[in-house]
Design a protein around this motif. Structure first.
Motif, PDB file in Angstrom:
ATOM      1  N   ALA A 147       2.811  19.723 -20.215  1.00 61.73           N
ATOM      2  CA  ALA A 147       2.185  19.603 -19.048  1.00 61.73           C
ATOM      3  C   ALA A 147       2.750  20.681 -18.011  1.00 61.73           C
ATOM      4  O   ALA A 147       2.294  21.327 -17.168  1.00 61.73           O
ATOM      5  N   LEU A 148       4.185  20.798 -17.960  1.00 67.52           N
ATOM      6  CA  LEU A 148       4.921  21.595 -17.215  1.00 67.52           C
ATOM      7  C   LEU A 148       4.700  23.116 -17.426  1.00 67.52           C
ATOM      8  O   LEU A 148       4.465  23.943 -16.471  1.00 67.52           O
ATOM      9  N   ARG A 188       6.921   8.069 -11.993  1.00 68.25           N
ATOM     10  CA  ARG A 188       5.728   8.567 -11.118  1.00 68.25           C
ATOM     11  C   ARG A 188       5.613  10.052 -11.660  1.00 68.25           C
ATOM     12  O   ARG A 188       6.469  10.928 -11.743  1.00 68.25           O
ATOM     13  N   VAL A 189       4.397  10.451 -12.248  1.00 70.31           N
ATOM     14  CA  VAL A 189       4.097  11.693 -12.796  1.00 70.31           C
ATOM     15  C   VAL A 189       3.489  12.539 -11.444  1.00 70.31           C
ATOM     16  O   VAL A 189       2.603  12.283 -10.609  1.00 70.31           O
ATOM     17  N   LYS A 192      -3.432  15.865 -14.591  1.00 70.22           N
ATOM     18  CA  LYS A 192      -4.428  16.301 -15.285  1.00 70.22           C
ATOM     19  C   LYS A 192      -4.126  16.732 -16.870  1.00 70.22           C
ATOM     20  O   LYS A 192      -5.025  16.686 -17.911  1.00 70.22           O
ATOM     21  N   TYR A 193      -2.792  17.206 -16.984  1.00 62.91           N
ATOM     22  CA  TYR A 193      -2.238  17.523 -18.406  1.00 62.91           C
ATOM     23  C   TYR A 193      -1.911  16.467 -19.283  1.00 62.91           C
ATOM     24  O   TYR A 193      -1.701  16.382 -20.497  1.00 62.91           O
ATOM     25  N   THR A 203      -0.677   8.612 -14.332  1.00 65.66           N
ATOM     26  CA  THR A 203       0.244   8.570 -13.124  1.00 65.66           C
ATOM     27  C   THR A 203       1.640   7.907 -13.151  1.00 65.66           C
ATOM     28  O   THR A 203       2.395   8.312 -12.253  1.00 65.66           O
ATOM     29  N   VAL A 204       1.884   7.242 -14.333  1.00 66.13           N
ATOM     30  CA  VAL A 204       3.176   6.839 -14.285  1.00 66.13           C
ATOM     31  C   VAL A 204       3.568   6.755 -15.765  1.00 66.13           C
ATOM     32  O   VAL A 204       2.766   6.618 -16.659  1.00 66.13           O
ATOM     33  N   LEU A 205       4.714   7.093 -15.832  1.00 70.98           N
ATOM     34  CA  LEU A 205       5.460   6.837 -17.511  1.00 70.98           C
ATOM     35  C   LEU A 205       6.239   5.791 -17.711  1.00 70.98           C
ATOM     36  O   LEU A 205       7.003   5.671 -16.735  1.00 70.98           O
TER      37      LEU A 205
END
Length: 424
Positions: A174-175, A408-409, A415-416, A421-423
């Motif tokens: 995602a990054l 928290r994301v 979106k990726y 929203t949370v891991l």
């Protein structure tokens, strides 16, 4: 490589600038050789001109029935003298080149001398996170949430290696997607370069011969023909090696995603456990080729882009201007974007934005034709991480951790991660 004309004409200025980088140089022998070299060139050119003149006369003399024995003997002596002078010239050229290769780039005038103790914080962004619970180290968070497998990474590749797993792999990807998307939106051209480079590429980048042992070589040590790139900059700076560009094409703006392979990982300190230093890590690199006049604006643009990426992630960081001695050998100026790592109670560099001016271009013979003067000039080269993930990842885990052990994301990454929203 430094401009020999500048050394010749402003020796004291060059010496003072190099001293800012802790490089104290005596140019006496170099200038003595330079004077000898120029005298040899003049003498050789005179002899070659004489040889050409007499060589043109000999057929005419033969045609007129004249004896050319003396002329042939003289030309034999001239040829032997030219051969001797060429050998002397080659020897001096090799000495001068070796000397020039050892010199770092000159720091910009506004840089203070000394090392990192003289670095200056220019700005801070965001609020340093505060916790009403005992925060965890990113290694503990990553292992608890099964984001990183350090043990199996070490089993497969040794210390300084890790394996991204599950949501950890998705967060890493995602990054990279976030960085790539931003650079494309800014009009940069994406490059996927080879990971195995030749010696000339390392030389142009300014890493060889001085830092020849800092990379992973693929061949036997005595051959050293191909190495694994330590950063995409080493590839990108060689795109136009030995070429002359049209000024209308400049600036050229690129970015590249590659893993980076570094030997330095084994030297990390005990408190830098986890992903802070590694033998292999992912990075997106920004790069520009510009004219001399466009160089400063390009630098500010790259700094702004790197800062914008971190701000988009909502991570607290600071921007620092490096002192001359803390800039790498090839660079005239460098700003570091340094991210806050709570467990270390310190800031760690996640992007270095640097301007090499014409130093790398001289080594790689990369030029452009000035549209006003018609003269051939060296391009300026600039680079900046945009960004490296191996410190952004830990910063996200630590700055975004929650009291219940989750993470928290950042909104721009959700979106990726399929809307997560949370891991945890």
């Amino acid at each position: 490589m430094l401009d020999i004309q500048l050394i010749r004409q402003q020796t004291d200025l060059v010496s003072r600038k190099l001293a800012k980088k802790g490089c104290n140089v005596d140019f006496t022998e170099f200038l003595k050789l330079d004077k000898e070299r120029r005298a040899l060139i003049q003498k050789t050119e005179e002899l070659k001109a004489l040889r050409n003149k007499v060589s043109a006369q000999i057929p005419l003399m033969k045609k007129n029935g004249e004896d050319v024995g003396q002329q042939l003997a003289e030309m034999k002596n001239v040829a032997e003298e030219v051969k001797r002078l060429d050998a002397d010239l080659a020897r001096i050229n090799e000495k001068q080149t070796t000397f020039l290769q050892s010199l770092p780039n000159l720091p910009d005038d506004d840089l203070v001398g000394g090392g990192k103790e003289n670095n200056k914080v220019i700005s801070m962004w965001g609020k340093k996170p505060e916790f009403d619970f005992q925060p965890l180290h990113h290694v503990d968070i990553a292992e608890k949430l099964h984001l990183i497998d350090y043990n199996r990474g070490a089993k497969m590749a040794g210390s300084g290696s890790w394996v991204y797993t599950g949501d950890g792999a998705l967060l890493e990807w995602a990054l990279l997607n976030y960085f790539v998307e931003q650079h494309i939106a800014d009009g940069y051209t994406m490059i996927l370069p080879p990971h195995m480079l030749n010696y000339a590429s390392g030389y142009t980048a300014g890493q060889f011969p001085k830092f020849i042992d800092d990379v992973y070589w693929l061949d036997h040590a005595e051959e050293r023909s191909n190495f694994m790139l330590p950063t995409a900059e080493t590839a990108l700076v060689n795109l136009y090696r030995d070429e002359i560009l049209d000024e209308k094409e400049l600036p050229k703006r690129f970015f590249a995603y590659t893993p980076c392979y570094r030997r330095e990982a084994g030297s990390y300190r005990a408190e830098e456990r986890g992903m802070i230093r590694g033998h292999q890590f992912n990075k997106v690199e920004m790069f520009q080729y510009t004219t001399k006049d466009g160089s400063d604006a390009a630098f500010e643009e790259l700094v702004g882009k790197a800062c914008k990426l971190v701000e988009g992630l909502g991570l607290h960081y600071r921007l620092s201007k490096l002192a001359a001695g803390d800039c790498s050998a090839s660079m005239a100026r460098t700003y570091d974007i340094e991210i806050w790592i709570p467990s270390m109670n310190d800031y760690k560099e996640i992007s270095s934005v640097s301007n090499a001016r014409d130093y790398q271009a001289r080594r790689g013979n990369m030029r452009y034709r000035d549209s006003k003067t018609g003269k051939i000039e060296f391009v300026h080269t600039l680079n900046g991480s945009g960004l490296a993930t191996s410190r952004v990842f830990p910063a996200i885990l630590e700055q975004y951790q929650t009291a219940d052990g989750k993470v928290r994301v950042p909104e721009v990454l959700q979106k990726y991660l399929h809307g997560k929203t949370v891991l945890g």
